[in-house]
Design an enzyme around this catalytic site. Structure first.
Site, PDB file in Angstrom:
ATOM      1  N   ASP A 227      -7.446  -4.243   1.236  1.00 46.45           N
ATOM      2  CA  ASP A 227      -6.034  -4.205   1.729  1.00 46.45           C
ATOM      3  C   ASP A 227      -5.370  -5.369   0.921  1.00 46.45           C
ATOM      4  O   ASP A 227      -6.072  -6.453   0.678  1.00 46.45           O
ATOM      5  CB  ASP A 227      -5.717  -4.323   3.033  1.00 46.45           C
ATOM      6  CG  ASP A 227      -4.340  -3.439   3.614  1.00 46.45           C
ATOM      7  OD1 ASP A 227      -3.479  -3.613   2.695  1.00 46.45           O
ATOM      8  OD2 ASP A 227      -4.165  -3.410   4.727  1.00 46.45           O
TER       9      ASP A 227
HETATM   10  C1  BGC Z   1      -0.841  -2.379   4.168  1.00 41.52           C
HETATM   11  C2  BGC Z   1      -1.386  -1.333   3.326  1.00 41.52           C
HETATM   12  C3  BGC Z   1      -0.454  -1.022   1.797  1.00 41.52           C
HETATM   13  C4  BGC Z   1      -0.821  -2.205   1.395  1.00 41.52           C
HETATM   14  C5  BGC Z   1       0.002  -2.241  -0.032  1.00 41.52           C
HETATM   15  C6  BGC Z   1      -0.670  -3.709   3.389  1.00 41.52           C
HETATM   16  O1  BGC Z   1      -0.030  -4.672   3.760  1.00 41.52           O
HETATM   17  O2  BGC Z   1      -1.636  -2.550   5.201  1.00 41.52           O
HETATM   18  O3  BGC Z   1      -1.300   0.103   4.155  1.00 41.52           O
HETATM   19  O4  BGC Z   1      -1.294  -0.121   1.382  1.00 41.52           O
HETATM   20  O5  BGC Z   1      -0.054  -3.361   2.025  1.00 41.52           O
HETATM   21  O6  BGC Z   1       1.525  -2.225  -0.041  1.00 41.52           O
END
Ligand code: BGC
Length: 747
Positions: A227
């Site tokens: 993530d």
């Molecule tokens: C979120 C993800 C997301 C990623 C990219 C993160 O903060 O938890 O779900 O895909 O950011 O934006």
């Protein structure tokens, strides 16, 4: 791509560099050796593609916002999920997006989780099946998905630091199971490892999670990406199976990796594995490009149709559908400015938004009217008596009052959890005032997760539209006026009050730990087992027609190795066409371990004309009966009695039948001096030996083996560790050793 050839040409520095993003959305490229860069973007209910210069979270290309997962889950419709996936996959091809970052499938442990609107269900079977269909849909277009957030990331508080403390059985049965189904049935190109720790180890460094369970056990063959910003120790991560760090670390980790390989701290083989996985992923996309056009208007219409399949009619005391001849007062800011998506990384810059107010004129016939008054705002909890008065005056003129209520954006979002389960006070206050008029009041709810409903008994109708995508207003009006017969059912339980939720005492964190004390008893698994009253149960949803269930056909014996088919007839006994979601639950009556009173193991959605009957058939296999035994280290179901239940919801089970499962095995007792007599008696292979060997000991307690006189004696023997026979049975240590060696030969 000649992946082996490319790998052999790559320098250590290049390898270290490709295992993290070039920037927030792209991978590194090395054109000189034939490695292009690919682009990823957030989903899952639309494209949040950020182009040059778009850096704020809500800045992204014009796109179409489909209903969010809390809504689509209520469709219980695998085909719908697949079709939506296909549309999104085509959009990605048109926009040169290799991978859509979703779906997000964490289990809804608490109604307070700020991202519940993005998540699918409290039930891992439902979440897994729907996810697999969605992933198959997107990937049929040669575009990847990133099933996230792996794993046990069911709250936002301290999401980048907190430690989810979860026992293995609970992880396997509840928090990993939907990922497992997605991996096995849909082979996602990528998995996104979550921010949090699991039992002390960050997901991004978790060898057990990423290498052992995901890859070795489930056969995952794609890449694991972090993530965004989830990486703590990159070196440990590579060894643990984290292929790609997102976004990049400005080169900092690249040099760490180079040094770690040079010093022998990290094997180059582990790095090569990550690089190879990434190259395969790049190849999958770049070598299968499709020419597509992203037609926003056409896709917008599809998003409206999708939402129509998702809306859940929670309550209807004969007030719906509305009649065009009636005078209808529409009240509440959400009618004019609907809340149709949640805040954070899934936010779509929507092509067009259709509110109920913008389409309402097309719903009134000359005898009737539809008029709107704001009453309360859509974006804040502000009581404005003057606005209340205007709304009440309008309601006085009407035959029926429809209140468009919901949670404002600030009430639920990525990055934080809700503090309570209430609607804004201003909304509840106005609803109370309107109820005093004595007119039928209908509530239309725009929310990403359950809310308390203090007025539930007094209002005549409740329509849950969830966060239904950019066409929610039109879909809601179509359902209110019966142009569409509602067919959604709840993919989560609505507790009466927050305190009823099983995670209540342990949510969100305490001293940086999230202890999942309730174990496998999540959602209806808890409420139903405890026979607690709920506001609306899991699987509940009404229709403008009625359905009768009959003719359950279920074998009276099922061999676990063969599985079985169960079928049931569903008849539309009402006057209009409709769709029914039929649910199959399995209830374990072997009591081999503590289990929820029943668990969803099948569902189907059928469309029926008035008077029509269709047969719904479910397939049961070992997993339909099994729980995860840490003793066996595998899924396990004991031989014995199970009840197959066919339900309209988890609380409305019109048909059920008992069946006997055969062909399994008994979990052997652990043979040591502490083994209890009862365990040896219950286990088939030691039963006879136990009767012979311990007859004398039993006699001391006043009976022959197995024939104790009273309950107390029975219980005492049942729970007697055999070491105690030194004191109670006059046995020598040697004799006990001899018995243990005999028993070990038997198990
Ligand atoms: C979120 C993800 C997301 C990623 C990219 C993160 O903060 O938890 O779900 O895909 O950011 O934006």
């Amino acid at each position: 791509m000649d992946i082996k050839g490319i790998l052999s040409k790559m320098t250590l520095e290049q390898k270290a560099s490709i295992v993290s993003g070039h920037d927030a959305w792209t991978t590194e490229k090395f054109e000189e050796i034939g490695v292009p860069s690919i682009f990823v973007c957030d989903g899952p209910h639309g494209l949040r593609k950020q182009e040059e210069g778009q850096v704020q979270i809500n800045d992204s290309i014009d796109a179409v916002c489909f209903p969010t997962a809390c809504a689509t889950a209520s469709s219980f419709d695998k085909q719908l999920m697949y079709d939506m996936g296909v549309i999104l996959g085509k959009q990605c091809q048109a926009e040169d997006v290799s991978t859509l970052l979703g779906p997000a499938i964490n289990i809804k442990r608490s109604p307070l989780c700020g991202r519940n609107f993005e998540y699918v269900s409290e039930d891992p079977y439902l979440a897994g099946e729907l996810t697999a269909s969605y992933v198959n849909g997107v990937q049929s277009q040669h575009v990847g998905t990133s099933v996230k957030h792996f794993a046990a990331n069911s709250q936002e508080t301290e999401r980048m630091y907190a430690d989810s403390v979860v026992d293995e059985r609970t992880l396997r049965e509840i928090y990993l199971a939907a990922f497992e189904t997605a991996v096995k049935k849909a082979h996602p190109w990528t998995i996104m490892a979550s921010y949090n720790r699991i039992n002390g180890v960050y997901s991004c460094e978790n060898d057990w999670l990423l290498n052992k369970v995901l890859r070795d056990e489930w056969g995952f063959d794609g890449i694991v990406m972090s993530d965004w910003g989830a990486v703590s120790d990159r070196i440990k991560g590579i060894a643990a199976g984290l292929d790609l760090e997102m976004p990049g670390s400005q080169g900092v980790n690249d040099s760490h990796i180079v040094r770690a390989v040079q010093s022998g701290e990290l094997s180059e083989e582990a790095l090569d594995t990550a690089v190879t996985n990434i190259l395969r992923w790049v190849e999958r996309f770049t070598e299968n490009r499709q020419q597509e056009v992203f037609d926003r208007d056409i896709d917008h219409e599809k998003s409206v149709r999708a939402e129509e399949e998702c809306i859940v009619l929670l309550k209807n005391d004969s007030v719906l559908p509305l009649d065009k001849k009636e005078k209808i007062a529409i009240i509440g800011g959400f009618a004019e400015t609907p809340r149709y998506q949640g805040g954070g990384s899934s936010h779509i810059n929507s092509h067009k938004v259709v509110s109920a107010v913008s389409v309402m004129d097309s719903f009134a016939a000359s005898e009737g009217w539809i008029r709107y008054s704001e009453g309360f705002p859509y974006d804040a909890d502000i009581t404005d008596e003057a606005k209340f008065d205007v709304a009440v005056s309008l309601a006085k003129e009407a035959d029926k009052v429809v209140v468009f209520a919901g949670l404002p954006d600030v009430f639920e979002s990525e990055a934080y959890d809700r503090k309570h389960m209430r609607l804004p006070d201003c909304q509840n206050a106005l609803i109370e005032k309107l109820l005093k008029l004595g007119k039928p009041v209908i509530i239309v709810l725009h929310n990403g997760s359950p809310v308390e409903m203090p007025w539930v008994d007094e209002v005549k109708g409740i329509v849950e539209v969830y966060l239904g995508g950019e066409g929610v207003g039109e879909a809601a009006m179509n359902v209110l006026y019966g142009k569409v017969n509602p067919s959604g059912k709840l993919a989560e339980s609505f507790p009466i009050k927050l305190e009823d939720n099983p995670s209540y005492l342990n949510f969100p964190v305490a001293r940086h730990k999230v202890v999942y004390v309730e174990g496998v008893f999540v959602g209806y698994r808890y409420y139903d087992t405890k026979k607690m009253d709920v506001l609306f149960p899991f699987g509940h949803g009404l229709s403008y027609t009625s359905f009768e269930y009959s003719n359950l056909r279920c074998p009276s014996k099922i061999d676990i190795n063969d599985g079985a088919e169960v079928s049931v007839d569903i008849t539309n006994t009402g006057a209009v066409k409709g769709k029914e979601i039929v649910q199959l639950y399995v209830s374990d009556r072997t009591y081999a371990t503590n289990r929820p009173v029943h668990e969803l193991k099948g569902f189907d959605k059928v469309e029926l004309e008035p008077g029509e009957t269709k047969t719904v058939t479910f397939k049961l296999d070992k997993r339909s009966f099994a729980w995860y035994s840490t003793e066996v280290g595998d899924w396990y179901a004991a031989d014995g009695s199970y009840v197959i239940e066919i339900g309209k919801s988890s609380r409305d089970i019109p048909l059920s039948q008992e069946t006997e499962l055969t062909g399994s095995f008994q979990i052997p007792p652990v043979i040591d001096k502490d083994v209890q007599l009862g365990e040896l008696r219950a286990y088939n292979k030691t039963k006879e030996y136990t009767a012979k060997t311990f007859a004398e000991a039993s006699a001391q307690f006043g009976g022959r083996e197995g024939e104790e006189k009273d309950e107390m004696t029975k219980a005492m023997l049942e729970y007697l560790p055999i070491r105690t026979l030194r004191s109670f049975g006059g046995m020598t240590n040697e004799k006990i050793e001899e018995i243990l060696s005999d028993l070990n030969k038997l198990v």
